[in-house]
Design an enzyme around this catalytic site. Sequence first.
Site, PDB file in Angstrom:
ATOM      1  N   GLY A  90       0.851  -1.191   0.000  1.00 51.98           N
ATOM      2  CA  GLY A  90       0.000   0.000   0.000  1.00 51.98           C
ATOM      3  C   GLY A  90       0.882   1.234   0.000  1.00 51.98           C
ATOM      4  O   GLY A  90       2.065   1.174  -0.339  1.00 51.98           O
TER       5      GLY A  90
ATOM      6  N   HIS B  26     -14.026   1.607   9.549  1.00 52.74           N
ATOM      7  CA  HIS B  26     -13.414   2.245   8.405  1.00 52.74           C
ATOM      8  C   HIS B  26     -11.888   2.280   8.514  1.00 52.74           C
ATOM      9  O   HIS B  26     -11.182   2.105   7.539  1.00 52.74           O
ATOM     10  CB  HIS B  26     -13.985   3.663   8.342  1.00 52.74           C
ATOM     11  CG  HIS B  26     -13.359   4.550   7.340  1.00 52.74           C
ATOM     12  ND1 HIS B  26     -13.301   4.212   6.013  1.00 52.74           N
ATOM     13  CD2 HIS B  26     -12.768   5.763   7.447  1.00 52.74           C
ATOM     14  CE1 HIS B  26     -12.705   5.189   5.354  1.00 52.74           C
ATOM     15  NE2 HIS B  26     -12.347   6.123   6.195  1.00 52.74           N
TER      16      HIS B  26
ATOM     17  N   ALA C  94       2.266   2.902   2.397  1.00 51.09           N
ATOM     18  CA  ALA C  94       3.443   2.809   3.259  1.00 51.09           C
ATOM     19  C   ALA C  94       4.462   1.834   2.677  1.00 51.09           C
ATOM     20  O   ALA C  94       5.650   2.154   2.563  1.00 51.09           O
ATOM     21  CB  ALA C  94       3.028   2.391   4.664  1.00 51.09           C
ATOM     22  N   GLY C  95       4.003   0.657   2.294  1.00 49.42           N
ATOM     23  CA  GLY C  95       4.920  -0.373   1.819  1.00 49.42           C
ATOM     24  C   GLY C  95       5.585  -0.004   0.504  1.00 49.42           C
ATOM     25  O   GLY C  95       6.812  -0.113   0.365  1.00 49.42           O
TER      26      GLY C  95
ATOM     27  N   ARG D  59     -16.860  12.575  12.954  1.00 44.97           N
ATOM     28  CA  ARG D  59     -17.300  11.240  12.563  1.00 44.97           C
ATOM     29  C   ARG D  59     -17.783  10.403  13.749  1.00 44.97           C
ATOM     30  O   ARG D  59     -18.825   9.762  13.672  1.00 44.97           O
ATOM     31  CB  ARG D  59     -16.142  10.488  11.891  1.00 44.97           C
ATOM     32  CG  ARG D  59     -15.790  11.040  10.543  1.00 44.97           C
ATOM     33  CD  ARG D  59     -14.576  10.331   9.977  1.00 44.97           C
ATOM     34  NE  ARG D  59     -14.242  10.879   8.656  1.00 44.97           N
ATOM     35  CZ  ARG D  59     -13.216  10.491   7.923  1.00 44.97           C
ATOM     36  NH1 ARG D  59     -12.413   9.560   8.363  1.00 44.97           N
ATOM     37  NH2 ARG D  59     -12.991  11.032   6.747  1.00 44.97           N
TER      38      ARG D  59
ATOM     39  N   SER E  67     -18.541   9.695   0.503  1.00 43.96           N
ATOM     40  CA  SER E  67     -17.763  10.784   1.087  1.00 43.96           C
ATOM     41  C   SER E  67     -18.595  11.547   2.113  1.00 43.96           C
ATOM     42  O   SER E  67     -19.774  11.814   1.906  1.00 43.96           O
ATOM     43  CB  SER E  67     -17.316  11.734  -0.018  1.00 43.96           C
ATOM     44  OG  SER E  67     -16.834  12.915   0.568  1.00 43.96           O
TER      45      SER E  67
END
Lengths: 258, 637, 226
Positions: free
Chosen positions: B42, B401, B44-45, B330, B284
Amino acid sequence: MSEDKNNFSVTIRVWRQNSPEDEGRMVAYKVEDVSPDMSFLEMLDVLNENLIKKGETPITVESDCREGICGCCGLVVNGDVHGPDKHSTVCQLHMRRFKDGDVITVEPWRVGSFPVIRDLAVNRTALDRIIQAGGYISARTGSSPDANITLVKQNDAEEAMDSAACIGCGACVAACPNGAAMLFVGAKISHMALLPQGKTERMERALNMIEAMDKEGFGNCSNEYECEAVCPKEIKVSNIARMNREFLLANFFSKEGK
Amino acid sequence: MKLNPNIPSGPVEKKWDNHKFNLKLVNPNNKRKYDIIVVGTGLAGASAAAALGELGYNVKVFTLHDSPRRAHSIGAQGGINAAKNYPNDGDSVWRLFYDTVKGGDYRSRESNVYRLAQISNQIIDHCVALGVPFAREYSGYLANRSFGGAQVSRTFYARGQTGQQLLIAAYSTMMRQIKMGTVKMFTRREMLDLVVVNGKARGIITRNLITGELESHIGHAVLLCTGGYSNVFYLSTNAANCSVSAAWAAYKKGAGFANPCFIQIHPTCIPRSGEHQSKLTLMSESLRNDGRIWVPRKKGDKRPPDQIPEEERDYYLERKYPAFGNLVPRDIASRAAKAMIDEGRGVGPTGQAVYLDFRDAIKQKGIDKIRAAYGNLFDMYYQITDEDGYKLPMRIYPAPHYTMGGLWVDYNLMTTIDGLFALGEANFSDHGANRLGASALMQGLADGFFVIPATIGGYLGSSKFEDIDGETKEFQESKKRIKEKISRLLSIKGKGTPTEFHRHLGNVMWNDCGMSRNEHDLKHAIKKIAEIREEFWKDVMVPGTNEELNQTLEKALKVSDYLEFAELLAKDALERKESCGGHFREESSTPEGEAKRDDDNFCHVAVWEFQGEGKEPLRHKEELSFENVKVTVRSYK
Amino acid sequence: MNLDFLTRLYATSIGRKLVMSVTGLFLSAFIMFHLSANLLLLKGAKIFNGFVGIMEKNPALPLLETGLFLIFILHILMGAWVRWEDWKNRPHGYERRKWQGGRTVGSATMLYTAPIILLFLLYHLFTFRFVDHSMGYYEMAVSAFRSQTYVIIYIAGFAALLLHLSHGVQSAFQTLGINHPKYTPWIKIAGWFFAIISVTGFTVIPLYFFFGIDAKTSHFIIEIMH
């Protein structure tokens, strides 16, 4: 609305192939109690759950995000690449598009460059190898100047975004009568050629990516635009034209060794 | 377990620079002698693999997908924050830092968050250089928008696909390194164990998902970039393949697991339609700018929404939080929806939803304006539900989420195991108890592109490594254990599918350990989880063999880890007897039912240490101190 | 000397397509030239034979004919090569496949119209080019156009050409990279227009002779032509 009385049953004729070496065949399964609110893949989930419970081998089918953005899924449903809905992936298809008693044919992408691994899962790493050949801008981490130093015309940014929206699902190749990957490659070449940041390497990029594409055995473009018709991200064939221009430019006018 | 956060000395704004200066460097010619294992591709990786490859390290990167571009970072829609202050609206590194610490409800580590804010600007610079087609003004300058209730416009975005575009940038720059030979890619590999030799993380065991072969991979450091664990709830906005398995394997080898109970539940998801539901789709939260949220005043009111007159509607967010109305954060919006549904006022066929109504906005602004702003979301809603959001109110429901909790890391992103690093959502460090919108992408790229390339040198340069190979005892033992586990799963031949157990676990987690938690329910959950786990190991059905592409086996392995991890999550929630951020304990609330933080007793990171199978894990604390941010009470009344 | 830029024209997929498109456009131009020559048939034996005479005496004719032949061969070889590759990349076809909106009758039949056109061309060459011309070119043409078999073959050949051009012309522009939201719709229309004009032109002439219109209304037609 999930009401049991709306539920129906369908027959799925699906491609089963145990391994790349296996010949493969179509097998029919009946799926009962299908809710119109199910997605197509959820219907296959139900079928698979039933197969597992019977100790049979479930159908291998790939998907991940199930919202049409990761590019994992890809099936030909009743002859339609990614199913009958326009500009969506097969994970976005819902069973309300079908009715009781329907016989639904499900096949994997049929492309030599995407060999079947098992059942409906195919190997699309050829697309990654094309990206490796040049689908990037060579900027070292840490060397970038302030983001606003290079201005990008809004129109160019929007057009680059249109091309960059590709999810790499391979539907264009699957739909192409020739098994060509031109829309995929054209979109990546366009994305980078449209942005000032990508212009420095555009000549080598075009030649290298096209060479890599050919090496993978993809077919040729006969400009029939089936790719554009099935692309879930509405990527236009003007990207292929731009790739052709980049090729012309690179082949005849670049001064570099290539 | 020693928890030394290794926070550099000096004022917060100097810490990162000082630290980079003090870290040991690896000689450029020696870098290629170090093998770095990166698990996950992803944001980061992929960014870590690319940046480390550029430095000359020998990188091996692993993904369970067919392509590194499929990681669920692509799912992020909204954007990425940075303290550029291009709009000249008073933003700064300090303000982004402050907002993030406050938004995290004061449960994150100040020094890490400050560094994140500092690096945010470099991320934008680098991503633009890599060709991310960010939105532009007519003049050609980068455009910004305000997101997630922030008071400044600091969010950069690429249409509704910012996560996808950033991932493609990180992926493509990693592909460049693959071509150059510094990074080696392993697709369709799932990490099943971490191998620790003499206290150092020295490798991983992966399963080749096509052949079933168990493979040993040896390295000098291991980076886990394996995302979060929202799928412990079965239904979440995460992709189907997201799992806790890699982090869980690390935990069992001695990595501390921090704050597993911190989970973000997003309020505007499309509700589930039935038992068959496999995932939830997020819309969204910008929809809340114009949509009004309501439920009927009467319980069990089954009338269609357009037949419920105005005076019989309860616009509960506007009623309870007049200052912020429908735009409350949220966690608050999600909890309020749950409260309404628990009262029996939920709507739709399942009763598990509330209305998000655009009737008034359409009346006021005209349908064209609404269509221009949210057309794609209305289309998405229609595609999934077959209902027209312009004519009837949309139905929404909260869904898990993002997970703020994760492997505990120090300032260098190193876990409690030497040489094991955790990046992105897999670690715990930056978001405290609640993550702000458009911050996840920022953190993934900060960790991968900029933090780890600096800090890994410090570790490698100051450590000594012995020669090992795949025959080394630890690798062999680990393989043996996995083989046994797989054989066991394949031999049970019971009646339940792995998905059924997962769904069952998810129900328990959602009901007893979801948006609103209390001691009774949590204890019930812990008991239930153990029961499901026992049932799983007695009655799961996994057809086929190991030596083939076997998706049921993959699923069973993931579920088996979730069944263990869920218990830790519930225990952490039980022990944290305060409400903060996404974690709400009914026992710790104000008389009006609002969250009450307990800074005297819980201003710390809870870090769990594995004690062995069947043994109670140990809870450690990393005390948090706030020297730069004033700790206040969040109020949206 | 670096000759990569030439080898790439046959060694890469896009190079081969470029050759297809450029040769295709040359052939289209030749069709136009051939058509204008044929239209002289309507002006009677004297003018037509006169024109052919001039052409025959042109010292560059062998060169032009060889060039044309080479272009044909290139077009055909590249086409075959490209199709061979396409075929290789689909070892297993779909059991069921609906076209989803891109393909046209013209594009879908390129593979079939091509050999039909080639066969017609060979027939045409062996009945007109590589035969004894002593009876006169005009007379040869008119006698052929009075034969039912020839007219049917002729019209079938041009029907194939119509389909081939309906896709081929606009496709050549796309391959050359000429695609623009403003002009591409016009290019598509122009491609069809070109196909219809040239094929109508070619088919009108044999029908004109076949139905004996030359005898009945030749004066009238010639008036209009003037």
